[in-house]
Design an enzyme around this catalytic site. Sequence first.
Site, PDB file in Angstrom:
ATOM      1  N   SER A  47      25.950 126.519 -94.166  1.00 14.07           N
ATOM      2  CA  SER A  47      25.628 126.731 -92.752  1.00 14.07           C
ATOM      3  C   SER A  47      26.615 126.105 -91.785  1.00 14.07           C
ATOM      4  CB  SER A  47      24.222 126.226 -92.448  1.00 14.07           C
ATOM      5  OG  SER A  47      23.302 127.258 -92.640  1.00 14.07           O
ATOM      6  N   SER A  75      16.364 129.336 -88.765  1.00 11.69           N
ATOM      7  CA  SER A  75      16.258 130.597 -89.490  1.00 11.69           C
ATOM      8  C   SER A  75      17.631 131.207 -89.671  1.00 11.69           C
ATOM      9  CB  SER A  75      15.355 131.580 -88.734  1.00 11.69           C
ATOM     10  OG  SER A  75      15.366 132.848 -89.348  1.00 11.69           O
ATOM     11  N   ASN A  76      18.011 131.426 -90.924  1.00 15.21           N
ATOM     12  CA  ASN A  76      19.297 132.065 -91.202  1.00 15.21           C
ATOM     13  C   ASN A  76      19.359 133.498 -90.695  1.00 15.21           C
ATOM     14  OD1 ASN A  76      20.871 130.014 -92.832  1.00 15.21           O
ATOM     15  ND2 ASN A  76      18.942 130.032 -93.959  1.00 15.21           N
ATOM     16  N   GLY A  92      25.549 122.014 -94.530  1.00 15.24           N
ATOM     17  CA  GLY A  92      25.485 123.330 -95.141  1.00 15.24           C
ATOM     18  C   GLY A  92      25.109 123.240 -96.600  1.00 15.24           C
TER      19      GLY A  92
END
Length: 412
Positions: free
Chosen positions: A122, A226-227, A363
């Site tokens: 991320s 939320s991805n 990430g």
Amino acid sequence: MRDVSGARIPTNTGDAGVDGTARRPSTARGKWRRLLPAATAACLLMTGAGPAVAAAPTTGSSPTGSPADILQAGAQQGVADGYPGVIGMVRQGDTTQYVHAGVGDRATKTPADPKAKFRIGSNTKAFVSTVLLQLEGEKKLSLDDTVERWLPGAVAANGYDGSRITIRQLLNHTSGLPDYLGSLQINGPYFLNLNPREAYSPQSLVDVALGMRAPATEPGEKFGYSNTNYVLAGMVIKAVTGEDAAAQIQRRIIEPLGLRDTSFPTSDPALHGNHLRGYVLRAILISDGTVSNVQVTGSAGAMVSTMDDLAAFGRALMTGKLLAPAQMAELKTTVPVAAGVGYGLGIERMELPCGKSAWGHNGAVLGYFSEWLSSEDGTEQVLHTNNEFHMLAGTPGQAHTGKAMTDAFCAL
């Protein structure tokens, strides 16, 4: 040049810093505690492409030693906790020091290389938000445009309405959209690494998210990591420019900054060149997850980089080299996550127990977990990476290496 462990740093990329200046050896707490996104009850799987800070830092005794010594001790503890390898970096001005412990390849026992590539998960989000902010600065869009304007019909199911969600709300995670990586349909095959080349279109991932549940909050009401937000953000980039997010990031960020070891794979599941191998703990067995599906994470977390390149990007971002002042202000406008923690546009701000504040992100993707912290002016940076991630939060390794990162930053 040697790192703080006393080992010679490989020189295949040279001893020059990312800004082209020679590195000089440095002479020269609290814990940034984060909760990863919610796991599904069935598999206890993390919602993978990367955790967000979700809790305030906690207090504790301050360690002694230089920042690099502190980070090195954390790396060694991480290996003692079970990580195959841990690498880290402390950067203050033009002075850079590296740390490493354990191995980058369990089969060959090759030491973990601080110069090696890894999947950044991320941390990709900051690159994506930067492109959208640049497009706004060029008057090609507004962050207050709705998703529906650029992606008609993309968010229109199960009570979700793209005409009520803005690009800004995607970037600061206040859209209220579910995270598709919380779906067993997606995270089950991903965790098991059944088919690294299985195709997932961005819209198919969004559709999975929309089908997970009805809206629980109104757009803009509250933070909810939320991805799905960043998959949609990548789709907006393509709608505006005609190119995938990967191509725009390459042209606007990677090439101008000379990030030679950074890439955005869109289909190739393998890593190439000098890289850490990534591992996955399943029950009591650890397996190799280096080759994994990048289409599952896409613009939410598919990028590959190194600590040097991430530090160079972070410094360029924090110092305004990539964004105009108006967009810098938007980047750093945060929404509350928890006490002392706020989320901006692809980056987080936290108040540390030592009294310092820092920007950063982390990430997590199959096999890899990484984090970074930066001062407001980009002059102070601490990063670390490990090469085992099995989609679960709250492991001792995460706690110890994360605390070491924060302690090292506080000691700068």
